[in-house]
Scaffold this motif. Structure first.
Motif, mmCIF file in Angstrom:
data_model
loop_
_atom_site.group_PDB
_atom_site.id
_atom_site.type_symbol
_atom_site.label_atom_id
_atom_site.label_comp_id
_atom_site.label_asym_id
_atom_site.label_seq_id
_atom_site.Cartn_x
_atom_site.Cartn_y
_atom_site.Cartn_z
ATOM 1 N N ILE A 5 0.822 -1.219 0.000
ATOM 2 C CA ILE A 5 0.000 0.000 0.000
ATOM 3 C C ILE A 5 0.851 1.262 0.000
ATOM 4 C CG2 ILE A 5 -2.069 -0.998 1.072
ATOM 5 C CD1 ILE A 5 -0.940 -0.001 3.771
ATOM 6 N N GLU A 6 2.097 1.167 -0.428
ATOM 7 C CA GLU A 6 2.984 2.329 -0.416
ATOM 8 C C GLU A 6 2.428 3.474 -1.256
ATOM 9 O OE1 GLU A 6 7.422 0.500 0.410
ATOM 10 O OE2 GLU A 6 6.547 0.268 -1.599
ATOM 11 N N ARG A 7 1.881 3.144 -2.423
ATOM 12 C CA ARG A 7 1.349 4.202 -3.295
ATOM 13 C C ARG A 7 0.150 4.881 -2.645
ATOM 14 N NH1 ARG A 7 -0.625 2.557 -9.182
ATOM 15 N NH2 ARG A 7 -2.217 1.529 -7.911
ATOM 16 N N GLU A 8 -0.750 4.100 -2.044
ATOM 17 C CA GLU A 8 -1.940 4.674 -1.412
ATOM 18 C C GLU A 8 -1.570 5.565 -0.225
ATOM 19 O OE1 GLU A 8 -3.190 1.231 -3.796
ATOM 20 O OE2 GLU A 8 -1.604 1.563 -2.337
ATOM 21 N N LEU A 9 -0.543 5.156 0.527
ATOM 22 C CA LEU A 9 -0.093 5.986 1.643
ATOM 23 C C LEU A 9 0.506 7.298 1.139
ATOM 24 C CD1 LEU A 9 1.553 3.303 3.972
ATOM 25 C CD2 LEU A 9 -0.556 4.565 4.411
ATOM 26 N N ALA A 10 1.268 7.210 0.052
ATOM 27 C CA ALA A 10 1.868 8.422 -0.507
ATOM 28 C C ALA A 10 0.804 9.367 -1.061
ATOM 29 C CB ALA A 10 2.869 8.053 -1.601
ATOM 30 N N GLU A 11 -0.244 8.796 -1.669
ATOM 31 C CA GLU A 11 -1.313 9.612 -2.248
ATOM 32 C C GLU A 11 -2.287 10.134 -1.201
ATOM 33 O OE1 GLU A 11 -1.608 7.205 -6.539
ATOM 34 O OE2 GLU A 11 -3.070 6.850 -4.938
ATOM 35 N N GLY A 12 -2.326 9.483 -0.031
ATOM 36 C CA GLY A 12 -3.254 9.888 1.012
ATOM 37 C C GLY A 12 -4.599 9.205 0.948
ATOM 38 N N SER A 13 -4.779 8.262 -0.010
ATOM 39 C CA SER A 13 -6.053 7.541 -0.074
ATOM 40 C C SER A 13 -6.190 6.543 1.072
ATOM 41 C CB SER A 13 -6.211 6.833 -1.421
ATOM 42 O OG SER A 13 -5.143 5.936 -1.653
ATOM 43 N N LEU A 14 -5.074 6.147 1.678
ATOM 44 C CA LEU A 14 -5.057 5.374 2.919
ATOM 45 C C LEU A 14 -4.170 6.114 3.926
ATOM 46 C CD1 LEU A 14 -4.727 1.640 1.765
ATOM 47 C CD2 LEU A 14 -6.717 2.701 2.844
ATOM 48 N N VAL A 15 -4.539 6.000 5.202
ATOM 49 C CA VAL A 15 -3.824 6.688 6.269
ATOM 50 C C VAL A 15 -3.358 5.657 7.294
ATOM 51 C CG1 VAL A 15 -3.992 8.405 8.112
ATOM 52 C CG2 VAL A 15 -5.203 8.775 5.942
ATOM 53 N N GLU A 16 -2.086 5.751 7.702
ATOM 54 C CA GLU A 16 -1.584 4.861 8.742
ATOM 55 C C GLU A 16 -2.020 5.365 10.108
ATOM 56 O OE1 GLU A 16 2.578 3.022 10.564
ATOM 57 O OE2 GLU A 16 2.631 4.333 8.804
ATOM 58 N N VAL A 17 -2.486 4.449 10.966
ATOM 59 C CA VAL A 17 -2.888 4.798 12.326
ATOM 60 C C VAL A 17 -2.084 3.951 13.312
ATOM 61 C CG1 VAL A 17 -5.211 5.446 11.575
ATOM 62 C CG2 VAL A 17 -4.784 3.100 12.369
ATOM 63 N N LEU A 18 -2.151 4.336 14.568
ATOM 64 C CA LEU A 18 -1.480 3.620 15.658
ATOM 65 C C LEU A 18 0.029 3.508 15.414
ATOM 66 C CD1 LEU A 18 -4.127 0.791 16.268
ATOM 67 C CD2 LEU A 18 -3.731 2.814 17.688
ATOM 68 N N GLN A 19 0.621 4.546 14.837
ATOM 69 C CA GLN A 19 2.053 4.521 14.534
ATOM 70 C C GLN A 19 2.938 4.312 15.761
ATOM 71 O OE1 GLN A 19 1.595 8.219 12.067
ATOM 72 N NE2 GLN A 19 3.075 7.181 10.763
ATOM 73 N N PRO A 20 2.595 4.882 16.950
ATOM 74 C CA PRO A 20 3.462 4.633 18.112
ATOM 75 C C PRO A 20 3.546 3.152 18.503
ATOM 76 C CG PRO A 20 2.020 6.521 18.504
ATOM 77 C CD PRO A 20 1.526 5.857 17.262
ATOM 78 N N TYR A 21 2.619 2.343 17.999
ATOM 79 C CA TYR A 21 2.597 0.916 18.343
ATOM 80 C C TYR A 21 3.118 0.045 17.192
ATOM 81 C CZ TYR A 21 -0.433 2.680 22.037
ATOM 82 O OH TYR A 21 -0.940 3.377 23.105
#
Length: 310
Positions: free
Chosen positions: A253-269
């Motif tokens: 999902i690297e492309r979707e994360l870069a485009e903002g169509s998907l968002v990463e959550v719970l990054q501290p974990y």
């Protein structure tokens, strides 16, 4: 020592394999340049020797019996090994050639291996690639595979394992889903969310999500109304269309994360991963085409993560 196989028997085995693969005595006869009656006699000769029926015959078709299927897999493997040995001895294997049979998980296949195959075949145009995309465990001997890639490969003294990468895991969702359901800030928040499930086809067990909590690794069994089995990319597709949260491999999902169509959550974990391993049988002749592909793949994976050889 008394001979176990004469020329007639070896010829019968070749004709039997042709008939099994083509699905017709007539087709096998045309391919081998003999008569259909000769193929039929060869099969009958084998059935008499073995004491079992190899084919179920009707007026219009033939079909391997259970015993015939097992016998064909073993015979074809033996014939292929004989051919490989002959080619190598005669110096015909100076360049990789023949059919390379590989089994790859769907996720890794689509995002890592399949995009590389055109380049591999440009380097080795005499190699044909037969690809099985799926997550079930295959049998190298019975099914005739040269190589497999698996997640969390179990120790097996009969297999050589080469570590490919530790694939990073991330929890993602669409901005639309997060606007509706809220953004989880802590692991305890997951119980309030729609968590897309992936179920192992081999065991029916749902996969736990992996996290680091205060520097300690932990696993959480999440809950959700969507359950995918066999193909992890099903969970990615659901997440991309706003169905809920999903823990996916970052490389999918690297492309979707870069485009903002998907968002990463719970990054501290975050920070957890799963290993992908290349496997091939130990203690038998390794065809030049397989050696070429392994070298090609190990060179390409240097940019995927830390290299470890098991």
């Amino acid at each position: 020592m008394r001979r176990q196989f004469d020329d007639v028997l070896l010829g019968s085995i070749e004709l039997f394999c042709l008939a099994a693969e083509i699905g017709s005595f007539t087709g096998a006869a045309l391919a081998a340049g003999v008569t259909p009656a000769a193929v039929s006699r060869s099969v009958s000769r084998l059935e008499a020797r073995l004491g079992v029926r190899l084919f179920v015959r009707t007026t219009r078709s033939i079909r391997l019996t259970e015993g015939g299927l097992a016998y064909h897999q073993q015979c074809r493997g033996a014939l292929n090994q004989m051919l490989e040995a002959e080619r190598e001895l005669m110096g015909q294997q100076q360049t990789p050639s023949g059919t390379l049979r590989i089994s790859i998980p769907t996720t890794y296949g689509h995002h890592r291996i399949l995009p590389l195959l055109p380049e591999f075949r440009r380097q080795y145009p005499q190699v044909q690639v037969d690809i099985h995309l799926g997550n079930r465990n295959i049998d190298f001997v019975d099914e005739g595979y040269d190589m497999a890639i698996r997640v969390r490969a179990q120790p097996d003294s009969g297999l050589i394992a080469r570590h490919l990468e530790d694939a990073a895991l991330v929890v993602v969702a669409t901005p639309d889903y997060l606007a509706r359901a809220g953004t989880p800030q802590h692991l305890d928040d997951l119980v309030q969310h729609e968590c897309i499930q992936f179920e192992l086809p081999s065991s029916g067990r749902r996969i736990a999500w992996l996290f680091n909590d205060g520097g300690r690794p932990c696993e959480i069994l999440t809950q959700g109304a969507y359950v995918c089995s066999d193909d992890v990319l099903g969970g990615v597709t659901l997440a991309k269309h706003g169905a809920g949260l999903f823990q996916a491999y970052r490389f999918t999902i690297e492309r979707e994360l870069a485009e903002g169509s998907l968002v990463e959550v719970l990054q501290p974990y975050g920070g957890r991963s799963r290993p992908f391993t290349l496997l091939y049988p130990h203690g038998r002749h390794v065809p030049l085409r397989l050696r070429a592909f392994i070298d090609f793949l190990m060179d390409k994976q240097k940019g995927w993560g830390q290299v470890r050889v098991a």
